[in-house]
Every structure is written in structure tokens, then in C-alpha cells.
Design an enzyme around this catalytic site. Structure first.
Site, PDB file in Angstrom:
ATOM      1  N   ARG A 119      -3.935  -9.981   4.587  1.00 48.75           N
ATOM      2  CA  ARG A 119      -4.253 -10.012   3.143  1.00 48.75           C
ATOM      3  C   ARG A 119      -3.039  -9.504   2.368  1.00 48.75           C
ATOM      4  NH1 ARG A 119      -6.106  -6.286  -0.489  1.00 48.75           N
ATOM      5  NH2 ARG A 119      -7.575  -7.006  -2.069  1.00 48.75           N
TER       6      ARG A 119
ATOM      7  N   LYS B  57       0.817  -1.217   0.000  1.00 47.45           N
ATOM      8  CA  LYS B  57       0.000   0.000   0.000  1.00 47.45           C
ATOM      9  C   LYS B  57       0.850   1.267   0.000  1.00 47.45           C
ATOM     10  CE  LYS B  57      -4.421  -1.755   1.205  1.00 47.45           C
ATOM     11  NZ  LYS B  57      -5.563  -1.850   2.092  1.00 47.45           N
TER      12      LYS B  57
HETATM   13  C1  7PJ Z   1      -8.321  -4.131   1.237  1.00 45.76           C
HETATM   14  C2  7PJ Z   1      -9.358  -4.900   0.721  1.00 45.76           C
HETATM   15  C3  7PJ Z   1      -8.077  -4.169   2.640  1.00 45.76           C
HETATM   16  C4  7PJ Z   1      -9.906  -5.704   2.800  1.00 45.76           C
HETATM   17  C5  7PJ Z   1      -8.393  -3.819  -0.874  1.00 45.76           C
HETATM   18  C6  7PJ Z   1      -5.318  -2.846  -2.147  1.00 45.76           C
HETATM   19  C7  7PJ Z   1      -6.617  -2.138  -2.288  1.00 45.76           C
HETATM   20  N1  7PJ Z   1     -10.148  -5.681   1.490  1.00 45.76           N
HETATM   21  N2  7PJ Z   1      -9.394  -4.680  -0.612  1.00 45.76           N
HETATM   22  N3  7PJ Z   1      -8.908  -4.957   3.372  1.00 45.76           N
HETATM   23  N4  7PJ Z   1      -7.712  -3.487   0.224  1.00 45.76           N
HETATM   24  N5  7PJ Z   1     -10.666  -6.459   3.609  1.00 45.76           N
HETATM   25  O1  7PJ Z   1      -5.209  -4.068  -2.034  1.00 45.76           O
HETATM   26  O2  7PJ Z   1      -4.310  -2.080  -2.178  1.00 45.76           O
HETATM   27  O3  7PJ Z   1      -7.195  -3.507   3.211  1.00 45.76           O
HETATM   28  S1  7PJ Z   1      -8.051  -3.223  -2.469  1.00 45.76           S
END
Ligand code: 7PJ
Length: 279
Positions: free
Chosen positions: A258, A224
Site C-alpha cells: 500500500r 510512515k
Molecule cells: C494502513 C492502512 C496500513 C492498511 C493506514 C498511513 C496511515 N491500512 N491505513 N495498512 N495505514 N491495511 O497511511 O500512514 O498500514 S493510514
């Protein structure tokens, strides 16, 4: 706190932290996302992520990066559903679908998704009802201030941790009213979603405070901009920073991380677990 999350026919043990691998289903201009070569490439990536130790595969058909454009329901279905079906035919793994649309949630659950990951925390029309009907599917409720297009324009909080906790409590209460048992819920403070650089690091430093809500915490920090901005690194040079944040998130109590880089994250977390075991 509960140690097992029901994800359809599979059960996820979150006594030890688990890694959620991000599957890229970025559309290219020549296809609708459901063609063979794209599915084949996705399956190879899934196979690898599972072999490296991912317990969950997260598929998203909507870009929620700051400034991203809206995607239609049909486009999202076309991107996500064929890949979801192909994964579930071949692999015994929990598949999470990253969506904020009720119709996509329903179709995804019918096609084998064990988890719904909603960056809008089921606030869109029909979402609470869509997931309430399927009692054994896990749900990740993420905090976001504002909406993706504008969320990074000077986000403000009275008290960051308190404001996010209050949001979680309200969503948990709304879920319960809609017939969604709290045992299905996972909370995610939403790194990068309506938070300044400083706010993101304050959130990471104080994430342990969400333990008082007694639900599993998921953290998404991988590659990020909070890492890129601090280190002055482009997106493909953020692995070391991503691993550092993953370790800290788990030390702060996160149970699901994640990430894009499953192999490296699983290794890093094994080191942390060896420390925990030998304390
Ligand atoms: C997240 C997401 C996160 C959850 C994205 C990226 C943006 N879902 N989807 N948490 N981020 N739960 O991966 O940079 O931080 S999309």
C-alpha cells in the site's frame, strides 16, 4: 496459497506482488468532500495511479494517523461514497475502502467496492455481519495495538511476532464463525499502529513468519514515521526510504504493498521481479 483474490466482479492475481495506491480524500474546510473539483482531482489521481500500474485504489475517509480525531459515520459516507461511485463509473479497477464502520462497509460494497480494508480488523459492532453478506468481497484484517489516539504511547509485546500471529488466528476464527470464508482474507501486521520504532523494524525483518498462516499479506509502510524517524526526513522526503521498505516487504513475502508513490514503487518492484526470475 491461493493465487487469485475475488474482489466483486474483478479478480486480483497475487502471484506477483500488486500495488495498492492510496487516494487522498482529505477534506478541506470549504467542502463536504463530494463536490466536483474534489472528485475531479481524485479521478485524475486515480487515472495516473492506474496508468503507473496500481491494481487497487484504496480510499479512506477516516484519518487513523496517531492522535487523529474521530469522524462521524455521515462524514465518512459523504467523503468516500461519491468518489467511490465516480471511480467505478469510469475505471475497471479494484477499489478498496479503508473503514472500520459497518454502515460504511455495507454502503461501499453496494456502490462497487471490491475490498474492505479495516485497520480494526472487523472488531467494531456489526462489521463481521456487514461483510459476511457479500461473499465475493476481499477483506484486509490489520493488526493494531490500542487505538489511534493513544497507540504510540509506549506499546508493549511479550513477543511481537507471536502476539500478532495470535491476534490474526483469533480474527480468522471469528471471521469463519461469522460465515466469512478464509479465502477472502488478507492479513496486515499494521506498521506504525501501536509499535515502537524498533518494533516496526523487527516486524519488517520477520514478516516472512506470517507465511505460515497461509493467507496473503499486505504491508503499508509508505512515508510512515518509522522511515522519517530513522532517516530524520519530513513526510515529503521519504520516497527512497519507502521504496527500500517496499522491496524488503515483498522479499519477506508481502503480496500487496500500500503506497502513495505508485510509479516509483512499481519500478522498484520490477527490478526485484527481474532478480527473482533470474535466480
Ligand atoms: C494502513 C492502512 C496500513 C492498511 C493506514 C498511513 C496511515 N491500512 N491505513 N495498512 N495505514 N491495511 O497511511 O500512514 O498500514 S493510514
Amino acid at each position: 496459497m491461493l493465487k487469485n483474490l475475488h474482489c466483486k466482479e474483478l479478480s486480483l492475481n497475487i502471484e506477483t506482488p500488486q500495488v495498492m495506491g492510496i487516494l487522498n480524500v482529505t477534506p478541506d474546510s470549504f467542502s463536504d468532500g463530494g463536490n466536483f473539483s474534489q472528485i475531479d482531482a481524485a479521478l485524475k489521481q486515480v487515472d495516473q495511479m492506474i496508468s503507473y500500474g496500481a491494481a487497487i485504489i484504496d480510499i479512506g475517509g477516516e484519518s487513523t494517523r496517531p492522535g487523529a480525531k474521530d469522524v462521524t459515520e455521515q462524514d465518512e459516507l459523504d467523503r468516500v461514497i461519491p468518489i467511490l461511485k465516480a471511480i467505478k463509473e469510469r475505471f475497471n479497477v479494484v477499489v478498496s475502502v479503508d473503514t472500520s464502520k459497518a454502515a460504511v462497509m455495507s454502503e461501499a460494497i453496494n456502490c462497487g467496492a471490491g475490498m474492505i480494508n479495516d485497520v480494526r480488523a472487523l472488531q467494531n459492532e456489526g462489521c463481521l455481519q456487514a461483510v459476511a453478506q457479500h461473499q465475493n468481497v476481499a477483506i484486509c484484517l490489520m493488526h493494531m495495538q490500542g487505538l489511534p489516539r493513544t497507540m504510540q504511547h509506549d506499546p508493549q509485546y511479550d513477543n511481537l511476532i507471536v502476539d500478532i500471529s495470535t491476534f490474526f488466528q483469533q480474527r480468522i476464527s471469528d471471521c469463519k464463525k461469522a460465515g466469512i470464508d478464509a479465502s477472502r482474507l488478507i492479513l496486515d501486521p499494521g506498521f506504525g499502529f501501536g509499535k515502537s520504532l524498533e518494533q516496526n523494524y523487527r516486524l519488517l525483518a520477520h514478516m516472512a513468519k506470517f507465511k505460515s498462516l497461509d493467507l496473503p499479506i499486505l504491508a503499508g509502510l509508505s512515508r510512515k514515521s518509522m522511515i522519517g524517524k530513522l532517516l530524520n526526513r519530513e513526510v515529503d522526503e521519504r520516497l527512497a526510504g519507502s521504496l527500500a521498505t517496499a522491496i524488503i516487504a515483498v522479499q519477506q513475502g508481502a503480496k500487496i504493498i500500500r503506497v502513495h508513490d505508485v510509479k516509483e514503487t512499481v519500478d522498484a518492484l520490477k527490478i526485484l521481479q527481474a532478480i527473482e526470475k533470474n535466480k
